[in-house]
Design a protein around this motif. Structure first.
Motif, PDB file in Angstrom:
ATOM      1  N   ALA A 190       0.815  -1.214   0.000  1.00 63.39           N
ATOM      2  CA  ALA A 190       0.000   0.000   0.000  1.00 63.39           C
ATOM      3  C   ALA A 190       0.848   1.264   0.000  1.00 63.39           C
ATOM      4  CB  ALA A 190      -0.940   0.006   1.202  1.00 63.39           C
ATOM      5  N   ILE A 191       1.998   1.232   0.704  1.00 65.28           N
ATOM      6  CA  ILE A 191       2.822   2.435   0.761  1.00 65.28           C
ATOM      7  C   ILE A 191       3.974   2.400  -0.236  1.00 65.28           C
ATOM      8  CG2 ILE A 191       2.199   2.946   3.141  1.00 65.28           C
ATOM      9  CD1 ILE A 191       4.883   1.828   4.020  1.00 65.28           C
ATOM     10  N   GLY A 192       4.172   1.251  -0.860  1.00 67.24           N
ATOM     11  CA  GLY A 192       5.135   1.173  -1.954  1.00 67.24           C
ATOM     12  C   GLY A 192       6.563   0.899  -1.586  1.00 67.24           C
ATOM     13  N   HIS A 193       6.849   0.568  -0.339  1.00 70.69           N
ATOM     14  CA  HIS A 193       8.223   0.208   0.021  1.00 70.69           C
ATOM     15  C   HIS A 193       8.228  -0.549   1.344  1.00 70.69           C
ATOM     16  CE1 HIS A 193       8.360   3.470   2.990  1.00 70.69           C
ATOM     17  NE2 HIS A 193       7.790   4.205   2.075  1.00 70.69           N
ATOM     18  N   ASP A 194       9.406  -0.955   1.778  1.00 69.98           N
ATOM     19  CA  ASP A 194       9.558  -1.755   3.001  1.00 69.98           C
ATOM     20  C   ASP A 194       9.692  -0.879   4.235  1.00 69.98           C
ATOM     21  OD1 ASP A 194       9.374  -4.143   1.684  1.00 69.98           O
ATOM     22  OD2 ASP A 194      11.535  -4.385   1.424  1.00 69.98           O
ATOM     23  N   ALA A 195       8.663  -0.134   4.569  1.00 71.43           N
ATOM     24  CA  ALA A 195       8.720   0.720   5.744  1.00 71.43           C
ATOM     25  C   ALA A 195       8.336  -0.028   7.015  1.00 71.43           C
ATOM     26  CB  ALA A 195       7.780   1.923   5.565  1.00 71.43           C
ATOM     27  N   CYS A 196       7.757  -1.202   6.868  1.00 72.89           N
ATOM     28  CA  CYS A 196       7.339  -1.983   8.039  1.00 72.89           C
ATOM     29  C   CYS A 196       8.467  -2.893   8.498  1.00 72.89           C
ATOM     30  CB  CYS A 196       6.127  -2.844   7.725  1.00 72.89           C
ATOM     31  SG  CYS A 196       4.672  -1.896   7.355  1.00 72.89           S
TER      32      CYS A 196
END
Length: 75
Positions: free
Chosen positions: A66-72
């Protein structure tokens, strides 16, 4: 109030599951009276936590997409 009890329960569970960043490393004691007033018991809570644990990786993947990158951070 039930909303306060639900927020307390959610805070304890999120901290225990290391979801989010609460700003410290503490995990408060789960209020037995809050659980009782919300109609929860340890058997139910264990079942719910098992379901959450099984589904958490998929939730992290969904947020990443959903946010388009590995922020989690993986659990």
């Amino acid at each position: 109030h039930d909303v306060t009890r639900m927020v307390h329960l959610a805070d304890v569970l999120a901290r225990g599951l290391q979801i989010g960043d609460p700003g410290d490393d503490t995990i408060p004691m789960l209020s037995q009276s809050a659980m009782k007033r919300l109609g929860l018991n340890w058997k139910t809570l264990r079942r719910v936590l098992k379901d959450v644990d099984d589904q958490l990786p998929a939730g992290h993947d969904l947020v990443r997409v959903a946010i388009g990158h590995d922020a989690c951070v993986s659990a």
